[in-house]
Design a protein around this motif. Structure first.
Motif, PDB file in Angstrom:
ATOM      1  N   ALA A  66       0.839  -1.206   0.000  1.00 43.58           N
ATOM      2  CA  ALA A  66       0.000   0.000   0.000  1.00 43.58           C
ATOM      3  C   ALA A  66       0.869   1.249   0.000  1.00 43.58           C
ATOM      4  CB  ALA A  66      -0.911  -0.013   1.213  1.00 43.58           C
ATOM      5  N   GLU A  67       0.506   2.255  -0.778  1.00 41.62           N
ATOM      6  CA  GLU A  67       1.270   3.495  -0.866  1.00 41.62           C
ATOM      7  C   GLU A  67       0.891   4.417   0.297  1.00 41.62           C
ATOM      8  OE1 GLU A  67       2.030   3.787  -5.667  1.00 41.62           O
ATOM      9  OE2 GLU A  67       0.813   5.300  -4.651  1.00 41.62           O
ATOM     10  N   THR A  68       1.588   4.236   1.380  1.00 37.09           N
ATOM     11  CA  THR A  68       1.364   5.089   2.555  1.00 37.09           C
ATOM     12  C   THR A  68       2.131   6.398   2.396  1.00 37.09           C
ATOM     13  OG1 THR A  68       3.239   4.092   3.707  1.00 37.09           O
ATOM     14  CG2 THR A  68       1.090   3.026   3.993  1.00 37.09           C
ATOM     15  N   PRO A  69       1.773   7.422   3.133  1.00 32.96           N
ATOM     16  CA  PRO A  69       2.520   8.700   3.054  1.00 32.96           C
ATOM     17  C   PRO A  69       4.011   8.550   3.357  1.00 32.96           C
ATOM     18  CG  PRO A  69       0.436   9.030   4.172  1.00 32.96           C
ATOM     19  CD  PRO A  69       0.574   7.547   3.976  1.00 32.96           C
ATOM     20  N   GLU A  70       4.353   7.666   4.282  1.00 32.47           N
ATOM     21  CA  GLU A  70       5.758   7.464   4.616  1.00 32.47           C
ATOM     22  C   GLU A  70       6.526   6.860   3.456  1.00 32.47           C
ATOM     23  OE1 GLU A  70       9.227   7.544   6.918  1.00 32.47           O
ATOM     24  OE2 GLU A  70       7.283   8.556   7.113  1.00 32.47           O
ATOM     25  N   LEU A  71       5.905   5.839   2.793  1.00 29.74           N
ATOM     26  CA  LEU A  71       6.567   5.232   1.636  1.00 29.74           C
ATOM     27  C   LEU A  71       6.700   6.221   0.493  1.00 29.74           C
ATOM     28  CD1 LEU A  71       4.927   1.667   1.616  1.00 29.74           C
ATOM     29  CD2 LEU A  71       7.213   2.293   2.365  1.00 29.74           C
ATOM     30  N   LYS A  72       5.701   7.073   0.289  1.00 27.01           N
ATOM     31  CA  LYS A  72       5.792   8.084  -0.763  1.00 27.01           C
ATOM     32  C   LYS A  72       6.928   9.072  -0.468  1.00 27.01           C
ATOM     33  CE  LYS A  72       0.952   8.032  -2.234  1.00 27.01           C
ATOM     34  NZ  LYS A  72      -0.284   8.829  -2.375  1.00 27.01           N
TER      35      LYS A  72
END
Length: 256
Positions: A66-72
């Motif tokens: 899932a593209e979480t804000p942290e990963l982005k």
């Protein structure tokens, strides 16, 4: 106890037995689970204890996250620090400089360039040229005429005794003439000669650049000279009585 084939579940006799993947097979039953091609010990690929050929063995697939804000945020920082930043700096510096590897030859050239730049900056080349021009001139017949001849008459090294402040034939001509007019009973014989080593004559003026160096002028005699390396030597300046380091290319052997 009889053994059974892992595929057909029939009895396997020793002549047709094949052991692989912790199981027992008939040689003709050892086939790819995907296409049914008969395999051997060199061509099979095992997966979950089942034989497969190279083309049909299951491949591991990437797991979707899932593209979480942290990963982005991490992905954006990685992109900035790699491709975007690199190409931006490359385009900015394009045509301005070329990076060169610091190999020994390049380092030698850089050191020589630095030495030449320092010499040119301090005006040593112009100073030597001016002193050389003052020292000699060319006559009509091509002979070199010394414009500032030394005031001392060159004689034998054996006539020099700096300990007793007697310089023999290196004394100014006026002193020699005065000594010639003295009565013979007042004439004193010179003290015994002493060994003064190698004698050099200064070709240019030189100002000491360090505490262990000596200054001298054009025409000065330098005795007790000893070579230190390819470009320097030590010696005693007769005029000043100072002993120290001096550049070897500023002096020449004295014709005594």
């Amino acid at each position: 106890m009889s053994k059974t084939c892992a595929r057909c579940e029939k009895t396997v006799y020793p002549i047709e037995e094949l052991k692989c993947l912790d199981k027992t097979w008939h040689k003709q039953c050892f086939k790819c689970q995907g296409c049914g091609m008969t395999l051997n010990m060199r061509t099979y690929k095992g997966f979950n204890k089942q034989p497969y050929c190279e083309a049909h063995i299951p491949k591991a697939k990437a797991t979707t996250m899932a593209e979480t804000p942290e990963l982005k945020r991490i992905a954006e920082n990685t992109k900035i620090q790699s491709n975007v930043k690199y190409h931006a700096e490359f385009e900015k510096a394009k045509g301005k400089f070329t990076q060169v590897a610091d190999d020994p030859e390049t380092l030698r050239i850089k050191q020589n360039s630095k030495i030449i730049s320092n010499v040119a900056y301090h005006g040593e080349l112009e100073k030597k040229a001016i002193m050389e021009q003052k020292r000699t001139m060319t006559g009509e017949n091509g002979e070199q005429i010394v414009t500032n001849p030394p005031t001392r008459k060159i004689g034998s090294v054996a006539d020099i005794d700096p300990v007793n402040e007697y310089y023999g034939s290196l004394t100014p001509a006026t002193t020699i003439n005065n000594n010639q007019h003295q009565p013979q009973h007042q004439h004193q014989s010179p003290p015994p000669p002493s060994n003064v080593g190698r004698v050099y004559r200064a070709m240019y003026d030189y100002e000491a650049q360090d505490l262990d160096e000596v200054s001298f002028c054009d025409g000065d005699l330098i005795v007790n000279c000893t070579a230190v390396d390819e470009g320097w030597m030590t010696g005693l300046v007769q005029r000043t009585g100072r002993h120290g380091m001096l550049p070897a290319n500023y002096v020449e052997p004295a014709q005594i």
